[in-house]
Design an enzyme around this catalytic site. Structure first.
Site, short mmCIF file in Angstrom:
data_model
loop_
_atom_site.label_atom_id
_atom_site.label_comp_id
_atom_site.label_asym_id
_atom_site.label_seq_id
_atom_site.Cartn_x
_atom_site.Cartn_y
_atom_site.Cartn_z
N CYS A 113 8.86 0.86 2.57
CA CYS A 113 8.03 0.92 3.81
C CYS A 113 8.62 1.26 5.41
CB CYS A 113 7.06 -0.32 3.99
SG CYS A 113 5.36 0.47 4.56
N HIS A 215 4.94 0.21 -1.39
CA HIS A 215 5.77 -1.21 -1.99
C HIS A 215 5.34 -1.43 -3.47
CE1 HIS A 215 5.49 -2.96 2.03
NE2 HIS A 215 4.33 -2.66 2.53
N GLU A 217 7.45 -3.00 -5.19
CA GLU A 217 7.30 -4.31 -5.28
C GLU A 217 5.80 -5.75 -6.38
OE1 GLU A 217 6.28 -4.91 -0.74
OE2 GLU A 217 7.27 -3.86 -2.45
#
Length: 236
Positions: A113, A215, A217
């Protein structure tokens, strides 16, 4: 001897007030969880630009995280900050110093990001300060639905490192940004949104220098964890 590569993870920072009466660092747990699941040993890096090179002597890879702030336009020739721009100079100074040190030592870098935007600046690239003002017909890149859900898809450029990692020409991603990469400098663009906004960059001249605007994650797409796996493996 370490069996897991040591991954430096950059932190977000907040001034005194709110949660703490003193300035504080913070980061979502899923960044650390994703590095651990990929086989890495994550360590948090405080914002000390003078120590950036020393940190890079110790760690095997650098993860530059995102956050609700922006890279100062003065660092990439962008002129005066847009009214929607939020700056965290101490954080940016450290992250840029650490990223440049990592690239100089050819140690793997993964930017997520805002970390991708900072990586683009390290490549000599430029940014879009506020997508709604600069991209006609833009998608809602600050998606209204939860970040744990997809916001849109991205198209991945064939023949790139990212394409080799994820093994698919398209991915579903979440979206939480009002800025974006405009040009990748000495790097290359490897993913774009349907409205043309840059969603990924990389640098073929480095062992592993990859940025993604979403993102991974959160593992919104089944291929997201492979990004962390490739990064950690490159750090061995």
């Amino acid at each position: 001897m370490r069996t897991r590569p040591l991954i430096g993870v950059t932190l977000d920072s907040e001034p005194a007030g709110g949660w703490s009466k003193l300035p504080w660092y913070a980061l979502r747990q899923n960044y650390f969880d994703a590095v651990i699941a990929a086989g890495g040993l994550p360590v948090a890096l405080p914002h000390e630009p003078a120590l950036a090179a020393a940190y890079l002597d110790e760690i095997d890879g650098l993860l530059v995280t995102g956050g609700a702030f922006d890279v100062d336009p003065a660092l990439w020739g962008g002129g005066a900050p847009h009214p929607k721009v939020t700056l965290k100079p101490g954080r940016t100074d450290f992250e840029l110093a650490a990223t440049r040190a990592a690239l100089a030592k050819d140690k793997p870098v993964l930017g997520i990001c805002g970390g991708q935007q900072l990586l683009a600046v390290a490549f000599g690239g430029t940014l879009i300060q506020h997508i709604p003002d600069e991209v006609p017909g833009a998608l809602a890149h600050e998606q209204p639905n939860p970040r744990t859900e997809p916001g849109h898809e991205v198209a991945i450029t064939a023949g790139t490192l990212l394409a080799r990692i994820v093994g698919n020409p398209r991915m579903a991603v979440n979206s939480a940004h009002h800025q974006a990469v405009a040009t990748a400098g000495s790097g290359v663009i490897n993913a774009v949104a349907p409205d043309g906004v840059v969603e990924g960059i990389e640098h073929p001249g480095h062992r592993f220098a990859l940025g993604v605007q979403w993102h991974p994650e959160y593992a919104i797409d089944p291929r997201d964890p492979s990004i962390f796996t490739a990064f950690v493996e490159a750090s061995r």
